[in-house]
Enzyme design. Sequence first.
Site, PDB file in Angstrom:
ATOM      1  N   ASP A   1      -7.029   4.187  -4.529  1.00 42.83           N
ATOM      2  CA  ASP A   1      -7.708   4.062  -3.231  1.00 42.83           C
ATOM      3  C   ASP A   1      -8.319   5.450  -2.989  1.00 42.83           C
ATOM      4  OD1 ASP A   1      -7.881   2.086  -0.774  1.00 42.83           O
ATOM      5  OD2 ASP A   1      -7.476   4.025   0.121  1.00 42.83           O
TER       6      ASP A   1
ATOM      7  N   LYS B   1       0.867  -1.187   0.000  1.00 46.63           N
ATOM      8  CA  LYS B   1       0.000   0.000   0.000  1.00 46.63           C
ATOM      9  C   LYS B   1       0.896   1.227   0.000  1.00 46.63           C
ATOM     10  CE  LYS B   1      -4.416   1.045   0.183  1.00 46.63           C
ATOM     11  NZ  LYS B   1      -5.585   0.221  -0.220  1.00 46.63           N
TER      12      LYS B   1
END
Length: 447
Positions: A167, A127
């Site tokens: 995201d 991430k």
Amino acid sequence: MENVTHKQFMDNLIARNMGEVEFHQAVFEVTESLLPFIDDNLKYKYYNILERLTEPERVIIFRVPWLNDKGEIKVNRGYRIEMNSAIGPYKGGLRFHPTVNLSILKFLAFEQVLKNSLTTLPMGGGKGGSDFDPKGKTDNEVMRFCQSFMTELYRHISADTDVPAGDIGVGGREIGYLFGQYKRLKNEFTGVLTGKGIEYGGSLIRPEATGYGAVYFAEQMLKTRNQLMKDKVVTISGSGNVAQYATEKLIDLGAKVVTLSDSSGFIYDEEGLTREKLDYVLYIKNIKRGRIKEYSEKFKAQYFEGKRPWDIKCDIALPCATQNEITKEEATTLVNNGCICVCEGANMPSTIEAINVFHDSKILFGPGKAANAGGVAVSGLEMTQNSMRLSWSREEVDKRLKDIMVNIHQTCVKYGSETDDYVNYVKGANIGGFVKVANAMIAQGVV
Ligand code: NDP
Ligand code: 2IT
């Protein structure tokens, strides 16, 4: 070998990762399910898998300087957490939001490892992102920021090592700018990012995948109680990518979506959203980049400033905004109002105490790492199509997405069924995601 208690494990993790409260929370929830399983499967203890799983393989932190439209120099911080590559290249989104910090990205990267494993596709977990706030910035400012961000990130990623995607705050526009800069720096046209536009290697259904997938997962949960989605009243938080396409699928299935929100407040449309009303939401959020409040100025709907939608009576709740957006009190209100199913489109939207309320009341509760895995699953399918240099049809991708969500649901039932037949999807997803990664780590030695 001595058994480590949950408290001992957490005390050690907290001491090593001071102040990273979201990371602590995510690990707490996972290890609560995993420690009893590991006590029954001693090889995982012998190989010290849990300690290795909670230590990122690599953390990259970098300066992102950029020029705003006034010619002023701005500085943000960029991150990429390369958490685990046991079963494939690091894979996971980029978040651009002012709250982004190491703790939030480590929690997301940790969850991503297990989520990606659940999809059955060969993807490790990662991430990244930045504390950059795209809100209120012009397209040119966002482009310059993305170019600067990629000017450092490009040396750490590639189609075979680490494949970022979107995201919060990172959608099609940002992925386009990031891809353009990567291609320019490397002189390579590869599938280094997913969520790309259809014209340059993107997959059909990727924009829809997380929202559609969450609804497919909720349908599977309802099926275990002989219930259908049709006519269910659904409250949704958020009004971004995940919320929009969850709403679309719910409308198609005949459910009634009555709320949407953003960080300023929520709208309550008692009549339910229609296709036409949803198109207006897409216009407000994706083109105008405005606030959800504008919905209540156009259609007959109430707007509640600064509030979340969990007081509204519903059959099903789909939190699709951000972490820790359902507290214990809000969970109690949902259950008391007759909610039978909570399905997490967002990552970790329910606090630990809220999850306990859902489990204690035996309602259906689908945790994010299972319920929202459709997004990364279709990212995995985008990688496959890029490698094969072909594109599948909408129907093909949608069918694969549905099959993957049904499969994840089965995995949760397999590992999460309790003696009274209640399915603890948290336990099921955690153990189901863990086994493949842990076995791969054992096979690869002490790395
Ligand atoms: P978007 O940026 O498209 O939308 C985010 C939405 O959530 C916006 O409505 C935003 O409101 C709201 N929101 C964000 N932060 C906060 C906050 N701190 N408090 C209140 N509301 C907030 O993001 P996505 O829809 O892509 O992501 C939503 C969630 O889904 C996240 O948890 C993400 O990690 C998760 N997710 C996303 C996937 C994807 O494929 N995109 C895949 C799997 C999970 P505002 O506009 O006011 O900021
Ligand atoms: O949280 C997530 O799963 C995502 N933001 C999607 C990640 C991806 O690589 O598609």
